[in-house]
Design a protein around this motif. Structure first.
Motif, PDB file in Angstrom:
ATOM      1  N   THR A  71       0.848  -1.190   0.000  1.00 18.09           N
ATOM      2  CA  THR A  71       0.000   0.000   0.000  1.00 18.09           C
ATOM      3  C   THR A  71       0.886   1.242   0.000  1.00 18.09           C
ATOM      4  OG1 THR A  71      -0.120   0.046   2.414  1.00 18.09           O
ATOM      5  CG2 THR A  71      -1.925  -1.068   1.269  1.00 18.09           C
ATOM      6  N   ILE A  72       0.374   2.283  -0.614  1.00 17.69           N
ATOM      7  CA  ILE A  72       1.037   3.582  -0.514  1.00 17.69           C
ATOM      8  C   ILE A  72       0.633   4.142   0.841  1.00 17.69           C
ATOM      9  CG2 ILE A  72       1.181   5.924  -1.436  1.00 17.69           C
ATOM     10  CD1 ILE A  72       0.373   4.705  -4.196  1.00 17.69           C
ATOM     11  N   SER A  73       1.590   4.382   1.716  1.00 15.52           N
ATOM     12  CA  SER A  73       1.250   4.869   3.054  1.00 15.52           C
ATOM     13  C   SER A  73       1.471   6.368   3.215  1.00 15.52           C
ATOM     14  CB  SER A  73       2.008   4.099   4.128  1.00 15.52           C
ATOM     15  OG  SER A  73       3.392   4.096   3.879  1.00 15.52           O
ATOM     16  N   GLN A  74       2.356   6.957   2.389  1.00 13.09           N
ATOM     17  CA  GLN A  74       2.542   8.408   2.464  1.00 13.09           C
ATOM     18  C   GLN A  74       3.208   8.922   1.197  1.00 13.09           C
ATOM     19  OE1 GLN A  74       4.195   9.927   6.086  1.00 13.09           O
ATOM     20  NE2 GLN A  74       4.767  11.852   5.169  1.00 13.09           N
ATOM     21  N   ILE A  75       2.821  10.132   0.810  1.00 15.39           N
ATOM     22  CA  ILE A  75       3.443  10.837  -0.310  1.00 15.39           C
ATOM     23  C   ILE A  75       3.828  12.213   0.208  1.00 15.39           C
ATOM     24  CG2 ILE A  75       3.142  11.739  -2.640  1.00 15.39           C
ATOM     25  CD1 ILE A  75       0.877   9.605  -2.958  1.00 15.39           C
ATOM     26  N   SER A  76       5.090  12.578   0.043  1.00 13.52           N
ATOM     27  CA  SER A  76       5.581  13.880   0.486  1.00 13.52           C
ATOM     28  C   SER A  76       6.223  14.599  -0.686  1.00 13.52           C
ATOM     29  CB  SER A  76       6.626  13.713   1.600  1.00 13.52           C
ATOM     30  OG  SER A  76       6.084  13.029   2.700  1.00 13.52           O
ATOM     31  N   ILE A  77       6.261  15.931  -0.578  1.00 13.83           N
ATOM     32  CA  ILE A  77       6.930  16.732  -1.598  1.00 13.83           C
ATOM     33  C   ILE A  77       7.986  17.598  -0.929  1.00 13.83           C
ATOM     34  CG2 ILE A  77       4.966  16.813  -3.178  1.00 13.83           C
ATOM     35  CD1 ILE A  77       4.610  19.787  -2.145  1.00 13.83           C
ATOM     36  N   ALA A  78       9.003  17.944  -1.706  1.00 14.20           N
ATOM     37  CA  ALA A  78      10.031  18.879  -1.242  1.00 14.20           C
ATOM     38  C   ALA A  78       9.943  20.123  -2.101  1.00 14.20           C
ATOM     39  CB  ALA A  78      11.414  18.257  -1.372  1.00 14.20           C
ATOM     40  N   SER A  79       9.890  21.273  -1.438  1.00 15.26           N
ATOM     41  CA  SER A  79       9.890  22.534  -2.160  1.00 15.26           C
ATOM     42  C   SER A  79      10.821  23.490  -1.435  1.00 15.26           C
ATOM     43  CB  SER A  79       8.475  23.112  -2.266  1.00 15.26           C
ATOM     44  OG  SER A  79       7.910  23.246  -0.986  1.00 15.26           O
ATOM     45  N   THR A  80      11.245  24.505  -2.139  1.00 19.80           N
ATOM     46  CA  THR A  80      12.126  25.498  -1.526  1.00 19.80           C
ATOM     47  C   THR A  80      11.294  26.703  -1.119  1.00 19.80           C
ATOM     48  OG1 THR A  80      12.635  26.391  -3.701  1.00 19.80           O
ATOM     49  CG2 THR A  80      14.162  24.769  -2.817  1.00 19.80           C
ATOM     50  N   ASP A  81      11.651  27.280   0.011  1.00 18.99           N
ATOM     51  CA  ASP A  81      10.907  28.447   0.497  1.00 18.99           C
ATOM     52  C   ASP A  81      11.824  29.615   0.827  1.00 18.99           C
ATOM     53  OD1 ASP A  81      12.128  27.610   2.798  1.00 18.99           O
ATOM     54  OD2 ASP A  81      10.294  27.394   3.958  1.00 18.99           O
ATOM     55  N   GLY A  82      13.019  29.651   0.269  1.00 16.98           N
ATOM     56  CA  GLY A  82      13.965  30.718   0.546  1.00 16.98           C
ATOM     57  C   GLY A  82      14.880  30.391   1.709  1.00 16.98           C
ATOM     58  N   ALA A  83      14.409  29.580   2.648  1.00 17.90           N
ATOM     59  CA  ALA A  83      15.223  29.190   3.798  1.00 17.90           C
ATOM     60  C   ALA A  83      15.797  27.787   3.619  1.00 17.90           C
ATOM     61  CB  ALA A  83      14.386  29.254   5.066  1.00 17.90           C
ATOM     62  N   GLY A  84      15.548  27.194   2.481  1.00 19.12           N
ATOM     63  CA  GLY A  84      16.039  25.838   2.231  1.00 19.12           C
ATOM     64  C   GLY A  84      14.930  24.937   1.729  1.00 19.12           C
ATOM     65  N   ILE A  85      15.187  23.647   1.773  1.00 18.96           N
ATOM     66  CA  ILE A  85      14.214  22.663   1.295  1.00 18.96           C
ATOM     67  C   ILE A  85      13.282  22.291   2.439  1.00 18.96           C
ATOM     68  CG2 ILE A  85      13.931  20.323   0.408  1.00 18.96           C
ATOM     69  CD1 ILE A  85      16.555  20.706  -1.075  1.00 18.96           C
ATOM     70  N   LYS A  86      11.997  22.253   2.126  1.00 15.50           N
ATOM     71  CA  LYS A  86      10.971  21.941   3.119  1.00 15.50           C
ATOM     72  C   LYS A  86      10.186  20.728   2.615  1.00 15.50           C
ATOM     73  CE  LYS A  86       7.321  24.547   3.044  1.00 15.50           C
ATOM     74  NZ  LYS A  86       6.334  25.622   3.168  1.00 15.50           N
ATOM     75  N   TRP A  87      10.096  19.669   3.442  1.00 15.65           N
ATOM     76  CA  TRP A  87       9.291  18.498   3.118  1.00 15.65           C
ATOM     77  C   TRP A  87       7.915  18.668   3.731  1.00 15.65           C
ATOM     78  CZ3 TRP A  87      10.324  14.776  -0.284  1.00 15.65           C
ATOM     79  CH2 TRP A  87      11.646  14.635  -0.711  1.00 15.65           C
ATOM     80  N   ARG A  88       6.894  18.265   2.984  1.00 12.31           N
ATOM     81  CA  ARG A  88       5.512  18.414   3.450  1.00 12.31           C
ATOM     82  C   ARG A  88       4.690  17.246   2.924  1.00 12.31           C
ATOM     83  NH1 ARG A  88       2.288  22.490   5.277  1.00 12.31           N
ATOM     84  NH2 ARG A  88       0.190  22.638   4.450  1.00 12.31           N
ATOM     85  N   GLU A  89       3.729  16.804   3.731  1.00 12.73           N
ATOM     86  CA  GLU A  89       2.803  15.787   3.269  1.00 12.73           C
ATOM     87  C   GLU A  89       2.065  16.333   2.052  1.00 12.73           C
ATOM     88  OE1 GLU A  89      -0.360  13.287   5.470  1.00 12.73           O
ATOM     89  OE2 GLU A  89       1.081  13.985   6.990  1.00 12.73           O
ATOM     90  N   ALA A  90       2.097  15.609   0.958  1.00  9.50           N
ATOM     91  CA  ALA A  90       1.552  16.116  -0.307  1.00  9.50           C
ATOM     92  C   ALA A  90       0.061  16.394  -0.229  1.00  9.50           C
ATOM     93  CB  ALA A  90       1.862  15.148  -1.437  1.00  9.50           C
ATOM     94  N   SER A  91      -0.683  15.602   0.532  1.00  7.43           N
ATOM     95  CA  SER A  91      -2.134  15.811   0.619  1.00  7.43           C
ATOM     96  C   SER A  91      -2.472  17.114   1.344  1.00  7.43           C
ATOM     97  CB  SER A  91      -2.813  14.637   1.311  1.00  7.43           C
ATOM     98  OG  SER A  91      -2.342  14.511   2.642  1.00  7.43           O
ATOM     99  N   LYS A  92      -1.529  17.675   2.086  1.00  4.28           N
ATOM    100  CA  LYS A  92      -1.748  18.930   2.815  1.00  4.28           C
ATOM    101  C   LYS A  92      -1.088  20.113   2.112  1.00  4.28           C
ATOM    102  CE  LYS A  92      -2.189  16.538   7.167  1.00  4.28           C
ATOM    103  NZ  LYS A  92      -1.570  16.220   8.444  1.00  4.28           N
ATOM    104  N   ALA A  93      -0.452  19.868   0.976  1.00  2.92           N
ATOM    105  CA  ALA A  93       0.245  20.927   0.244  1.00  2.92           C
ATOM    106  C   ALA A  93      -0.734  21.731  -0.602  1.00  2.92           C
ATOM    107  CB  ALA A  93       1.324  20.326  -0.648  1.00  2.92           C
ATOM    108  N   SER A  94      -0.424  22.993  -0.771  1.00  6.47           N
ATOM    109  CA  SER A  94      -1.240  23.840  -1.637  1.00  6.47           C
ATOM    110  C   SER A  94      -0.910  23.534  -3.096  1.00  6.47           C
ATOM    111  CB  SER A  94      -0.955  25.312  -1.344  1.00  6.47           C
ATOM    112  OG  SER A  94       0.353  25.653  -1.786  1.00  6.47           O
ATOM    113  N   LEU A  95      -1.742  24.003  -4.008  1.00  7.44           N
ATOM    114  CA  LEU A  95      -1.465  23.821  -5.432  1.00  7.44           C
ATOM    115  C   LEU A  95      -0.164  24.502  -5.824  1.00  7.44           C
ATOM    116  CD1 LEU A  95      -5.017  24.223  -6.995  1.00  7.44           C
ATOM    117  CD2 LEU A  95      -3.723  22.116  -6.627  1.00  7.44           C
ATOM    118  N   ILE A  96       0.145  25.635  -5.205  1.00  4.12           N
ATOM    119  CA  ILE A  96       1.401  26.329  -5.490  1.00  4.12           C
ATOM    120  C   ILE A  96       2.577  25.481  -5.034  1.00  4.12           C
ATOM    121  CG2 ILE A  96       2.804  28.344  -4.865  1.00  4.12           C
ATOM    122  CD1 ILE A  96       0.136  29.933  -4.794  1.00  4.12           C
TER     123      ILE A  96
END
Length: 135
Positions: A71-96
């Motif tokens: 089963t897929i138990s989690q999907i996360s994304i990494a994005s940059t926010d000026g302070a470095g790379i930030k990992w976030r649960e993809a289902s809670k991420a904004s479209l941006i």
């Protein structure tokens, strides 16, 4: 569909995802004429969906699992926010955040019975860099 924002779509429960990308193989959905390969071939839209099904992880609309007992138990994304790379649960991420994601981490849980004993479950995480994204 507008790239790069629609390149990744994650199910609300965070247990399935659709990846959209360009291919030179004719899928019947042409991308605009301004999007050409390096050799000026037209590009077409390809969509691939992974999701949890009754007996494993399924691909596209096929109910036959490509990975049995998983089963897929989690999907996360990494994005940059000026302070470095930030990992976030993809289902809670904004479209941006999804649109600017630099990497995708997918955790799957695999269960199997060994010699008729209790099921043993292991988790595996794969990280995939998202490259060549038009910003």
């Amino acid at each position: 569909i507008k790239f790069p924002n629609d390149a990744i779509a994650v199910d609300q429960d965070g247990k399935g995802m659709t990846i959209r990308y360009a291919t030179t193989v004719d899928t019947g959905t042409a991308l605009p004429a301004t999007h050409l390969s390096c050799t000026n071939q037209p590009l077409f839209l390809r969509e691939t969906r992974y999701f949890n099904c009754a007996s494993g992880i399924c691909l596209n609309n096929d109910a036959t699992p490509v990975i049995d007992g998983a089963t897929i138990s989690q999907i996360s994304i990494a994005s940059t926010d000026g302070a470095g790379i930030k990992w976030r649960e993809a289902s809670k991420a904004s479209l941006i955040e999804l649109g600017s994601a630099q990497a995708l981490a997918v955790t799957i849980s695999v269960s199997a019975k060994a010699n008729g004993n209790e099921a043993v479950t292991r988790e595996f995480t794969g990280t995939y860099q998202l490259r060549n994204r038009t910003q």
